[in-house]
Design a protein around this motif. Structure first.
Motif, PDB file in Angstrom:
ATOM      1  N   VAL A  60      -2.284  -1.832  -8.035  1.00 13.74           N
ATOM      2  CA  VAL A  60      -3.349  -0.853  -7.851  1.00 13.74           C
ATOM      3  C   VAL A  60      -3.996  -0.444  -9.174  1.00 13.74           C
ATOM      4  O   VAL A  60      -5.207  -0.520  -9.335  1.00 13.74           O
ATOM      5  CB  VAL A  60      -2.833   0.343  -7.022  1.00 13.74           C
TER       6      VAL A  60
ATOM      7  N   GLY B 107       0.847  -1.199   0.000  1.00 12.40           N
ATOM      8  CA  GLY B 107       0.000   0.000   0.000  1.00 12.40           C
ATOM      9  C   GLY B 107       0.873   1.235   0.000  1.00 12.40           C
ATOM     10  O   GLY B 107       2.105   1.157  -0.032  1.00 12.40           O
ATOM     11  N   SER B 108       0.217   2.397   0.061  1.00 10.69           N
ATOM     12  CA  SER B 108       0.986   3.637   0.002  1.00 10.69           C
ATOM     13  C   SER B 108       1.742   3.891   1.301  1.00 10.69           C
ATOM     14  O   SER B 108       2.739   4.599   1.304  1.00 10.69           O
ATOM     15  CB  SER B 108       0.057   4.811  -0.297  1.00 10.69           C
TER      16      SER B 108
ATOM     17  N   HIS C  76     -14.045   2.414   2.562  1.00  9.33           N
ATOM     18  CA  HIS C  76     -12.688   1.915   2.823  1.00  9.33           C
ATOM     19  C   HIS C  76     -11.862   3.117   3.267  1.00  9.33           C
ATOM     20  O   HIS C  76     -11.472   3.960   2.459  1.00  9.33           O
ATOM     21  CB  HIS C  76     -12.110   1.281   1.554  1.00  9.33           C
TER      22      HIS C  76
ATOM     23  N   HIS D 250       1.550   4.112  -5.839  1.00 11.21           N
ATOM     24  CA  HIS D 250       1.243   2.690  -5.709  1.00 11.21           C
ATOM     25  C   HIS D 250       1.926   1.775  -6.716  1.00 11.21           C
ATOM     26  O   HIS D 250       2.601   0.836  -6.338  1.00 11.21           O
ATOM     27  CB  HIS D 250      -0.273   2.465  -5.781  1.00 11.21           C
TER      28      HIS D 250
ATOM     29  N   ARG E 265      -0.888  -7.491  -4.990  1.00  9.64           N
ATOM     30  CA  ARG E 265      -1.856  -6.431  -5.223  1.00  9.64           C
ATOM     31  C   ARG E 265      -1.223  -5.437  -6.190  1.00  9.64           C
ATOM     32  O   ARG E 265      -0.114  -4.959  -5.957  1.00  9.64           O
ATOM     33  CB  ARG E 265      -2.167  -5.728  -3.909  1.00  9.64           C
TER      34      ARG E 265
ATOM     35  N   PRO F  36      -5.923   7.320  -7.846  1.00 15.25           N
ATOM     36  CA  PRO F  36      -6.391   7.251  -6.450  1.00 15.25           C
ATOM     37  C   PRO F  36      -6.352   8.593  -5.725  1.00 15.25           C
ATOM     38  O   PRO F  36      -6.322   8.638  -4.513  1.00 15.25           O
ATOM     39  CB  PRO F  36      -5.408   6.254  -5.802  1.00 15.25           C
TER      40      PRO F  36
ATOM     41  N   PHE G 133     -10.622   2.369  -7.419  1.00 19.08           N
ATOM     42  CA  PHE G 133      -9.570   1.547  -6.781  1.00 19.08           C
ATOM     43  C   PHE G 133     -10.108   0.863  -5.524  1.00 19.08           C
ATOM     44  O   PHE G 133     -11.275   0.979  -5.225  1.00 19.08           O
ATOM     45  CB  PHE G 133      -8.356   2.433  -6.475  1.00 19.08           C
ATOM     46  N   HIS G 134      -9.223   0.185  -4.801  1.00 17.72           N
ATOM     47  CA  HIS G 134      -9.607  -0.582  -3.610  1.00 17.72           C
ATOM     48  C   HIS G 134     -10.670  -1.620  -3.952  1.00 17.72           C
ATOM     49  O   HIS G 134     -11.436  -2.050  -3.083  1.00 17.72           O
ATOM     50  CB  HIS G 134     -10.186   0.327  -2.497  1.00 17.72           C
TER      51      HIS G 134
ATOM     52  N   ARG H  88      -3.469  12.686   0.686  1.00 25.58           N
ATOM     53  CA  ARG H  88      -4.070  13.114  -0.580  1.00 25.58           C
ATOM     54  C   ARG H  88      -5.285  13.998  -0.337  1.00 25.58           C
ATOM     55  O   ARG H  88      -6.062  13.741   0.582  1.00 25.58           O
ATOM     56  CB  ARG H  88      -4.482  11.885  -1.404  1.00 25.58           C
TER      57      ARG H  88
ATOM     58  N   ASP I 228      -6.640  -3.574  -8.301  1.00 22.91           N
ATOM     59  CA  ASP I 228      -7.635  -2.789  -7.557  1.00 22.91           C
ATOM     60  C   ASP I 228      -8.774  -2.283  -8.444  1.00 22.91           C
ATOM     61  O   ASP I 228      -9.880  -2.034  -7.974  1.00 22.91           O
ATOM     62  CB  ASP I 228      -6.964  -1.528  -6.975  1.00 22.91           C
TER      63      ASP I 228
ATOM     64  N   MET J 185     -12.911   7.217  -6.014  1.00 19.57           N
ATOM     65  CA  MET J 185     -11.651   7.441  -6.714  1.00 19.57           C
ATOM     66  C   MET J 185     -11.903   7.377  -8.211  1.00 19.57           C
ATOM     67  O   MET J 185     -12.818   6.671  -8.660  1.00 19.57           O
ATOM     68  CB  MET J 185     -10.599   6.411  -6.307  1.00 19.57           C
TER      69      MET J 185
ATOM     70  N   ASN K 274      -5.060   4.581   4.740  1.00 16.90           N
ATOM     71  CA  ASN K 274      -4.241   5.740   4.406  1.00 16.90           C
ATOM     72  C   ASN K 274      -4.786   6.335   3.107  1.00 16.90           C
ATOM     73  O   ASN K 274      -5.020   7.534   3.011  1.00 16.90           O
ATOM     74  CB  ASN K 274      -2.777   5.322   4.276  1.00 16.90           C
ATOM     75  N   GLY K 275      -5.047   5.477   2.121  1.00 14.03           N
ATOM     76  CA  GLY K 275      -5.896   5.858   0.994  1.00 14.03           C
ATOM     77  C   GLY K 275      -7.331   5.594   1.418  1.00 14.03           C
ATOM     78  O   GLY K 275      -7.573   4.748   2.275  1.00 14.03           O
TER      79      GLY K 275
HETATM   80  C1  UVW Z   1      -5.531   2.766  -3.947  1.00 15.23           C
HETATM   81  C2  UVW Z   1      -5.052   3.185  -2.610  1.00 15.23           C
HETATM   82  O1  UVW Z   1      -5.183   4.330  -2.244  1.00 15.23           O
HETATM   83  O2  UVW Z   1      -4.480   2.226  -1.822  1.00 15.23           O
HETATM   84  P1  UVW Z   1      -3.942   2.400  -0.317  1.00 15.23           P
HETATM   85  O3  UVW Z   1      -5.146   2.755   0.502  1.00 15.23           O
HETATM   86  O4  UVW Z   1      -3.390   1.058   0.051  1.00 15.23           O
HETATM   87  O5  UVW Z   1      -2.957   3.512  -0.339  1.00 15.23           O
END
Ligand code: UVW
Ligand code: ADP
Ligand code: MG
Length: 370
Positions: A65, A10-11, A180, A95, A63, A204, A151-152, A213, A120, A200, A183-184
């Motif tokens: 993205v 992940g990020s 969801h 990502h 994974r 993302p 995404f996600h 972000r 994703d 998104m 962090n993202g």
């Molecule tokens: C797509 C994305 O933002 O993934 P993550 O939440 O893992 O940063």
């Protein structure tokens, strides 16, 4: 039974899990990576791969993205697939580089083991044309591949399915708004098991407020920073992807810190918390309107699973929509659970996401067909 290693870069974290058949025989999490660039991810991965017993692996599931227009199913990674994922780096700058690092390290340390990519974006390929299109000149959009991807998807698919199971309802007759919040962060309106729309977009960056972000902003801000502020395009990209969101508003991307500071009366942290939660609430209202009937609202990922104050604030005042949170149920910890009061029109749920399990399952389907 075959052993599968799953890597979720992940990020802000690297999660890994080793499955032997259906059983988890090893797992780990390296948090707060990514601030020092891909070197960070490489070090975290090399550490993981030397700590775990990776003998007898049938495959590694990764994974990935951004799968762009091309990938709507789990895919065996070839050199050509690797290059296609690399071509999408500009659309997922935080990502896809980390995902590619994961594939590179796994190939280097596990030569001959098949690598499978799980995207994703795949779950959102069913979004209708109106959810995919931006309202700009279609010839320009077509020429440059400008569209909404979402995404996600692995997480939204998994938690919406688990929500239906928890409520003992058939997935195909269940409408869920999945939140969801990691962090993202992204919201998704899932109608009968299919993604209808998600927050998104082409990258993302769109939608909810995130750790670093901005989420939704007026595009004029970019022109203004360029023309009047004199910032370069890369500086603006860095600002919106890495120095905005909670980080931009309060100097910290971790919701735990934001909450502690808010409790202590810190104004910047209070504003960050409010901007974050009110944005979520706006999306819940919008997606309720688009779905027409909402059966459940489900929180997941690091913030969604763990923060009772965020869940409460995101849904506060939505009683007229049949959406409410029971304070005691919200404060209690646990696994999959309902936190709305008995008899509420809409069930509010917390479902721990399990992207790794979903990735392992999908990796096996690829092995079975190749
Ligand atoms: C797509 C994305 O933002 O993934 P993550 O939440 O893992 O940063
Ligand atoms: N108890 C908690 N309260 C509030 N936020 C939390 C808590 N535990 C974790 N988090 C948040 O979860 C975030 C990580 O979420 P996660 O879904 O693991 O992120 P990602 O997969 O995007 O790297 C952290 O940045 C932190 O803000
Ligand atoms: Mg994540």
């Amino acid at each position: 039974m075959s052993r599968i290693l799953v890597l979720n870069c992940g990020s802000s974290s690297v999660k890994w899990r080793l499955f032997d058949g259906p059983d988890t025989v090893g797992k780990g999490l390296v948090e707060r990576v990514g601030t020092g660039g891909p070197a960070d991810h490489d070090a975290a991965l090399s550490e993981i791969m030397s700590a775990a017993d990776l003998s007898g692996l049938a495959a590694v599931g990764h994974r990935v993205v951004h799968g762009g227009d091309r990938f709507s199913a789990p895919t065996l990674v070839t050199d050509e697939v690797f290059a296609a994922v690399r071509d999408l780096v500009p659309l997922a700058p935080l990502h896809n580089p980390a995902n590619l690092t994961g594939i590179e390290v796994a190939r280097r340390l596990l030569p001959g083991v098949p690598q499978v990519a799980i995207f994703d974006t795949a779950f959102h390929r069913t979004m209708p044309a109106w959810a995919r299109a931006y309202a700009i000149d279609t010839s320009v959009a077509g020429k440059w591949g400008i569209q909404r991807y979402g995404f996600h998807g692995t997480s939204h698919a998994y938690v919406s399915r688990r929500t239906a199971a928890l409520l003992d309802r058939p997935v195909e007759h269940t409408n869920v708004i999945t939140l969801h919040l990691g962090n993202g962060a992204s919201a998704c309106a899932v109608a009968g098991g299919h993604s209808l729309i998600t927050s998104m977009g082409m990258s993302p960056l769109e939608g909810l407020v995130m750790g670093t972000r901005s989420g939704d902003i007026d595009p004029t801000i970019i022109f203004h920073l360029r023309r009047v502020g004199g910032l370069g395009v890369d500086e603006i990209d860095d600002l919106l992807n890495r120095r905005s969101g909670l980080m931009g508003l309060a100097g910290d991307n971790d919701m735990r810190e934001i909450e502690a500071r808010r409790d202590a009366g810190d104004e910047a942290a209070t504003l960050a918390f409010d901007v974050y939660c009110q944005r979520v609430k706006g999306y819940v209202g919008a997606y309720a309107a688009l779905l027409g009937r909402v059966d459940a609202v489900t929180f997941t990922a690091g913030v969604g699973e763990n923060s009772a104050p965020v869940r409460e604030a995101c849904l506060a005042g939505l009683d007229p929509f049949g959406i409410a949170v029971d304070p005691d149920r919200n404060a209690a910890r646990g696994g999959e659970r309902v936190i709305s009061p008995d008899g509420a029109r809409v069930a509010v749920c917390v479902i721990p996401t399990d992207e790794e399990l979903e990735i392992a399952t999908q990796t096996r389907t690829v092995l079975a067909t190749t």
